[in-house]
Motif scaffolding. Structure first.
Motif, PDB file in Angstrom:
ATOM      1  N   VAL A  35       0.573  -1.244  -0.142  1.00 49.89           N
ATOM      2  CA  VAL A  35      -0.398   0.053  -0.137  1.00 49.89           C
ATOM      3  C   VAL A  35       0.754   1.911  -0.191  1.00 49.89           C
ATOM      4  N   TYR A  36       0.597   2.194  -1.048  1.00 49.20           N
ATOM      5  CA  TYR A  36       0.916   3.479  -0.833  1.00 49.20           C
ATOM      6  C   TYR A  36      -0.193   4.659  -1.028  1.00 49.20           C
ATOM      7  N   ILE A  37       0.408   5.316   0.241  1.00 50.92           N
ATOM      8  CA  ILE A  37      -0.847   6.336   0.607  1.00 50.92           C
ATOM      9  C   ILE A  37      -0.533   8.295   0.282  1.00 50.92           C
ATOM     10  N   GLY A  38      -1.238   8.376  -0.239  1.00 48.23           N
ATOM     11  CA  GLY A  38      -1.211   9.943  -0.272  1.00 48.23           C
ATOM     12  C   GLY A  38      -1.544  11.404   0.174  1.00 48.23           C
ATOM     13  N   ASP A  39      -1.651  11.458   1.755  1.00 46.94           N
ATOM     14  CA  ASP A  39      -1.912  12.795   1.929  1.00 46.94           C
ATOM     15  C   ASP A  39      -1.159  14.345   2.168  1.00 46.94           C
ATOM     16  N   VAL A  40      -2.319  15.254   2.010  1.00 46.78           N
ATOM     17  CA  VAL A  40      -1.334  16.259   1.896  1.00 46.78           C
ATOM     18  C   VAL A  40      -0.761  16.536   3.350  1.00 46.78           C
ATOM     19  N   HIS A  41      -1.323  16.342   4.826  1.00 44.19           N
ATOM     20  CA  HIS A  41      -1.294  16.421   5.659  1.00 44.19           C
ATOM     21  C   HIS A  41      -0.502  14.602   6.468  1.00 44.19           C
ATOM     22  N   LEU A  42       0.894  14.820   6.131  1.00 48.11           N
ATOM     23  CA  LEU A  42       0.687  12.754   6.147  1.00 48.11           C
ATOM     24  C   LEU A  42       1.220  13.105   8.337  1.00 48.11           C
ATOM     25  N   LEU A  43       0.586  12.217   9.227  1.00 44.04           N
ATOM     26  CA  LEU A  43       0.492  12.484  10.652  1.00 44.04           C
ATOM     27  C   LEU A  43       2.330  11.346  10.898  1.00 44.04           C
ATOM     28  N   PRO A  44       2.223  12.338  11.835  1.00 39.22           N
ATOM     29  CA  PRO A  44       4.155  10.813  12.143  1.00 39.22           C
ATOM     30  C   PRO A  44       3.369   9.969  13.267  1.00 39.22           C
ATOM     31  N   GLU A  45       2.656  10.292  14.387  1.00 37.21           N
ATOM     32  CA  GLU A  45       2.102   9.322  14.777  1.00 37.21           C
ATOM     33  C   GLU A  45       1.412   7.834  13.995  1.00 37.21           C
ATOM     34  N   ASN A  46       1.394   7.897  12.171  1.00 33.13           N
ATOM     35  CA  ASN A  46       1.326   6.923  12.184  1.00 33.13           C
ATOM     36  C   ASN A  46       1.887   6.016  11.653  1.00 33.13           C
ATOM     37  N   HIS A  47       3.753   6.883  11.237  1.00 33.31           N
ATOM     38  CA  HIS A  47       4.976   5.678  11.562  1.00 33.31           C
ATOM     39  C   HIS A  47       5.155   4.654  11.090  1.00 33.31           C
ATOM     40  N   ASP A  48       5.737   4.734  13.092  1.00 35.97           N
ATOM     41  CA  ASP A  48       5.856   2.943  13.238  1.00 35.97           C
ATOM     42  C   ASP A  48       4.766   2.022  12.655  1.00 35.97           C
ATOM     43  N   GLU A  49       3.351   2.473  12.856  1.00 33.84           N
ATOM     44  CA  GLU A  49       2.722   0.992  12.541  1.00 33.84           C
ATOM     45  C   GLU A  49       2.731   1.080  10.888  1.00 33.84           C
ATOM     46  N   PHE A  50       2.302   1.902  10.205  1.00 35.47           N
ATOM     47  CA  PHE A  50       2.454   2.046   8.337  1.00 35.47           C
ATOM     48  C   PHE A  50       4.228   1.155   7.955  1.00 35.47           C
ATOM     49  N   PHE A  51       4.455   1.952   8.856  1.00 35.90           N
ATOM     50  CA  PHE A  51       6.152   0.923   8.370  1.00 35.90           C
ATOM     51  C   PHE A  51       6.243  -1.017   9.129  1.00 35.90           C
ATOM     52  N   THR A  52       5.786  -1.047  10.119  1.00 38.62           N
ATOM     53  CA  THR A  52       5.138  -2.388  10.451  1.00 38.62           C
ATOM     54  C   THR A  52       4.442  -3.114   9.161  1.00 38.62           C
ATOM     55  N   LEU A  53       3.544  -2.546   8.716  1.00 33.69           N
ATOM     56  CA  LEU A  53       2.408  -3.145   7.959  1.00 33.69           C
ATOM     57  C   LEU A  53       3.129  -2.575   6.878  1.00 33.69           C
ATOM     58  N   GLY A  54       4.610  -1.760   6.078  1.00 34.01           N
ATOM     59  CA  GLY A  54       4.730  -1.732   4.562  1.00 34.01           C
ATOM     60  C   GLY A  54       4.020  -0.132   3.964  1.00 34.01           C
ATOM     61  N   ILE A  55       3.175   0.266   4.717  1.00 26.79           N
ATOM     62  CA  ILE A  55       3.043   0.302   4.245  1.00 26.79           C
ATOM     63  C   ILE A  55       3.753   1.969   3.638  1.00 26.79           C
ATOM     64  N   GLU A  56       3.768   2.758   2.631  1.00 27.27           N
ATOM     65  CA  GLU A  56       4.705   3.483   2.035  1.00 27.27           C
ATOM     66  C   GLU A  56       4.182   4.906   2.481  1.00 27.27           C
TER      67      GLU A  56
END
Ligand code: NAD
Length: 261
Positions: A35-56
């Motif tokens: 999964v690749y997400i695009g957002d105008v406002h990326l949230l630092p609180e997502n980084h760890d979980e996204f990293f674990t799930l392989g979400i870019e």
């Protein structure tokens, strides 16, 4: 449901940093997609979980064609294909038409309609080369039945349903399916939280949203982002291989008609 059904598939979710988009990105990743997400406002609180799930994650303003093109190009360059696009980024516009400025109109139609147009344009080009793909647009119950408090938002979502049906028809020959989900009211989203924060009586406002949806009223709660993600999940899997040009209302019957208060 957690499966490996989407293993090998590549997905993009716009507006994936929060609310329904974040729940959808996680659902897709947990079911095997890259999964690749695009957002105008990326949230630092997502980084760890996204990293674990392989979400870019990528900064992307869906109103800007070059941003959307870059997001698609990044996924395709890294993975060699694109199978799924969820055009989910959206903003509200709760104002009577007499108070809507040209900037308001452009902002609302820009994110809610022009963004999905850019997404579809660039994803479909790639999906045609793949031999198929799936697009899901996050519309709203306001895309099925206009609402008094947000006419321009309703217009944007009705037009998004129009885009869904039109492109569903045009690209069925390419084995590209295009569907929409029409949720609401959904709790724990940036959009809903902002509405409640602005209200002088958030508790009453929340209850009003719940009462407007017969099943939400029966359960005395709003719909969760995860419940919307599950419906998007159905639409992108092979179980829905003949489903195109449709809308799925995940609104507890809110758009069925006028219920007794
Ligand atoms: P949300 O605010 O939590 O999520 C919207 C996301 O879109 C945010 O992460 C935001 O940063 C992003 N975004 C906004 N403008 C953008 C832009 N120009 N480019 C890229 N990203 C942008 O709210 P949500 O409720 O999860 O909204 C997701 C979708 O669901 C929207 O399309 C919304 O209209 C729709 N929707 C929400 C509800 C609800 O009750 N919350 C009901 C019906 C439909």
């Amino acid at each position: 449901m957690v499966t490996e059904e989407l293993a090998g598939r590549v997905a993009i979710v716009t507006g994936g940093a929060n609310g329904i988009g974040r729940a959808t990105a996680k659902w897709l990743a947990r079911n095997g997609a890259k999964v690749y997400i695009g957002d105008v406002h990326l949230l630092p609180e997502n980084h760890d979980e996204f990293f674990t799930l392989g979400i870019e994650e990528q900064e992307c303003d869906v109103r800007v064609e070059a941003d959307v093109e870059k997001l698609v190009a990044r996924a395709v360059k890294a993975e060699g294909r694109l199978d799924i696009l969820v055009n989910n980024a959206g903003i509200g516009m709760a104002k009577p038409i007499t108070e809507v400025t040209e900037e308001d109109w452009d902002a609302c139609l820009g994110v809610n309609l022009k963004g999905p147009f850019f997404g579809c344009k660039h994803a479909i080009r790639q999906m045609q080369q793949n031999g198929g793909g799936v697009i899901v647009n996050t519309a709203s119950n306001a895309g099925l039945l206009p609402r008094q408090h947000d006419p321009v938002y309703s217009i944007s979502k009705m037009a998004l349903v129009g885009l869904t049906k039109s492109l569903g028809l045009c690209h069925a020959k390419d084995n590209i399916r295009v569907n929409a989900v029409c949720p609401g009211p959904v709790c724990e989203t940036g959009m809903m939280n902002a509405d409640l924060e602005k209200s002088s009586d958030p508790k009453a406002m929340k209850q009003g949203f719940i009462n407007a949806s017969p099943i939400a009223k029966a359960l005395n709660r709003m719909i969760t982002p995860e419940e919307v993600a599950e419906a998007i999940g159905y639409l992108v899997t092979d179980a829905a291989r003949f489903v195109t040009g449709t809308t799925i209302a995940i609104d507890g019957g809110k758009s069925l008609g006028v219920s007794q208060s």
